[in-house]
Write an enzyme that holds these catalytic residues in place. Structure first.
Site: not given
Length: 247
Positions: A65, A106, A199
């Protein structure tokens, strides 16, 4: 299942811009200069958007992402991002099955424009073998340049925090529609975990990067009471080996 995924996506942190990509470390500490030399800042033209980690001289592992912010370069070899030298990203690879952060897969490989020399400032980190299982309550570390509190700001200095692995059945109960092939650690039963800006960074257990920071409760980082979720690297080893041409 569609309804479950919609519910999950409402709760998920998709990490866009300052309030999303890469999460910050909550209740952690500054990383000493001689530790975590595999850490990478993934950046676009505006600066840091995600974390990542070096797995070979020319490949960085991060979250799929993170590609939403159109990263163009990485920074290695420093824990402080001020004025750091950048290395361009040559190619980006995501699993064919990846759709969105809340549906799993992801994970993303970044091929660098050059091989970076390994030295006393830049090192790689070991990945788990395929199918490796992480035990409940195992103590691990997560690090990043993300926010240090809900709706805070991105940090220049790398920070880390210790987190415990959470039983997957408990995580599934707390996260209806939880995707497959994930690890849950921190953010539940503790005030420690990751936040926006972290992230793509690694979950490190016994010196091995077993997970990739994926999502947490919708922008709430201090006391979310819902586990932080990581992509399980061991479940993607075959894909990683294929892209990197490892044996």
């Amino acid at each position: 299942m569609k309804a479950l995924h919609k519910l999950l996506l409402l709760l998920v942190l998709t990490c866009h811009g300052q309030n999303g990509h890469g999460s910050k470390i909550i209740h952690g500490q500054k990383v000493p200069e001689n530790l975590m030399l595999y850490m990478v800042s993934v950046q676009n033209n505006q600066g840091h958007v995600c974390g990542g980690f070096l797995i070979s001289e020319d490949f960085v592992l991060t979250a799929a992402h993170c590609d939403d912010s159109n990263p163009t370069s990485v920074v290695l070899g420093t824990h402080n991002l001020k004025g750091a030298e950048k290395t361009a990203i040559k190619e980006k690879y995501k699993p064919d099955a990846y759709e969105s952060v809340g549906k799993g897969y992801d994970i993303m490989l970044l091929k660098l424009s050059r091989k970076v020399p390994l030295n006393n400032r830049v090192q790689t980190i070991q990945l788990p073998e395929s199918g490796m299982n992480i035990k409940e309550n195992q103590q691990c570390l997560v690090a990043g340049w993300g926010m240090t509190k809900t709706r805070g700001h991105v940090e220049n200095d790398l920070r880390m925090v210790d987190v415990s692995v959470i039983d997957l059945d408990v995580c599934k109960y707390k996260w209806p529609g939880l995707p497959a092939n994930v690890i849950c650690a921190g953010g539940y039963g503790t005030n420690k975990g990751f936040c926006q800006g972290d992230s793509g960074g690694p979950l490190v257990c016994n010196g091995i990067a077993v997970g990739v920071v994926s999502f947490n409760m919708n922008s709430i980082c201090d006391y979310p009471n819902i586990p932080n979720v990581y992509t399980d690297v061991s479940k993607h080893r075959d894909w990683i080996n294929k892209i990197t041409n490892w044996g």
